[in-house]
Design a protein around this motif. Sequence first.
Motif, PDB file in Angstrom:
ATOM      1  N   ALA A  26       0.755  -1.793  -0.205  1.00 60.89           N
ATOM      2  CA  ALA A  26      -0.017  -0.138   0.359  1.00 60.89           C
ATOM      3  C   ALA A  26       0.629   1.121   0.200  1.00 60.89           C
ATOM      4  O   ALA A  26       0.465   2.122  -0.561  1.00 60.89           O
ATOM      5  N   GLY A  27       1.860   1.287   1.418  1.00 55.63           N
ATOM      6  CA  GLY A  27       3.050   2.461   0.916  1.00 55.63           C
ATOM      7  C   GLY A  27       3.521   2.517  -0.346  1.00 55.63           C
ATOM      8  O   GLY A  27       3.529   4.154  -1.116  1.00 55.63           O
ATOM      9  N   VAL A  28       3.726   1.419  -1.100  1.00 52.73           N
ATOM     10  CA  VAL A  28       4.304   1.906  -2.550  1.00 52.73           C
ATOM     11  C   VAL A  28       3.108   2.365  -3.506  1.00 52.73           C
ATOM     12  O   VAL A  28       3.817   3.195  -4.551  1.00 52.73           O
ATOM     13  N   LEU A  29       2.416   1.792  -3.726  1.00 52.38           N
ATOM     14  CA  LEU A  29       1.351   2.383  -4.356  1.00 52.38           C
ATOM     15  C   LEU A  29       1.022   3.489  -4.234  1.00 52.38           C
ATOM     16  O   LEU A  29       1.306   4.772  -5.124  1.00 52.38           O
ATOM     17  N   LEU A  30       1.012   4.388  -2.628  1.00 53.26           N
ATOM     18  CA  LEU A  30       0.845   5.720  -2.256  1.00 53.26           C
ATOM     19  C   LEU A  30       2.012   6.373  -2.889  1.00 53.26           C
ATOM     20  O   LEU A  30       0.866   7.147  -4.074  1.00 53.26           O
ATOM     21  N   TRP A  31       2.803   6.222  -2.825  1.00 59.48           N
ATOM     22  CA  TRP A  31       4.442   6.747  -3.046  1.00 59.48           C
ATOM     23  C   TRP A  31       4.643   6.888  -4.533  1.00 59.48           C
ATOM     24  O   TRP A  31       5.217   8.194  -5.709  1.00 59.48           O
ATOM     25  N   VAL A  32       4.392   5.963  -5.117  1.00 55.23           N
ATOM     26  CA  VAL A  32       4.070   6.029  -6.765  1.00 55.23           C
ATOM     27  C   VAL A  32       2.576   7.378  -7.577  1.00 55.23           C
ATOM     28  O   VAL A  32       3.268   8.115  -8.025  1.00 55.23           O
ATOM     29  N   ALA A  33       1.784   6.993  -6.797  1.00 56.24           N
ATOM     30  CA  ALA A  33       0.848   7.945  -7.012  1.00 56.24           C
ATOM     31  C   ALA A  33       1.568   9.091  -6.514  1.00 56.24           C
ATOM     32  O   ALA A  33       1.592  10.456  -7.488  1.00 56.24           O
ATOM     33  N   ALA A  34       1.899   9.446  -5.670  1.00 48.94           N
ATOM     34  CA  ALA A  34       2.804  11.217  -4.854  1.00 48.94           C
ATOM     35  C   ALA A  34       3.038  11.223  -6.401  1.00 48.94           C
ATOM     36  O   ALA A  34       3.586  11.982  -5.936  1.00 48.94           O
TER      37      ALA A  34
END
Length: 106
Positions: A26-34
């Motif tokens: 979930a953190g990876v997905l969040l920071w990819v989007a950010a």
Amino acid sequence: MSTKTERLMSLRAARQLRRVRDFYSAGVLLWVAAAAWTGWTHPGSRQMWVSLLLLAVFAGLLATASVWLRRFQAAPGHRPAHHAAPGRARTRHTALGHARTHHAAP
């Protein structure tokens, strides 16, 4: 043979590693989007580089947790005990049927 406590601890450890792996995913997905958003709106800004740095950190943590979980599951001492007999049990009917096929008919 491992004790019941050791088996419970190994099951708990595997469950915890799965939870941590999901959190890092979930953190990876969040920071990819950010990182994508800040790269699009403010290319080359400090916020974009911080997002990329945090993406790299979470990707590293995800990779580490995945490797640990794979090694943990592949360890021979951490497999669940099999209580059933391996393979198919041979019954008398099967043995007789098998014997009849090899003998010539009178």
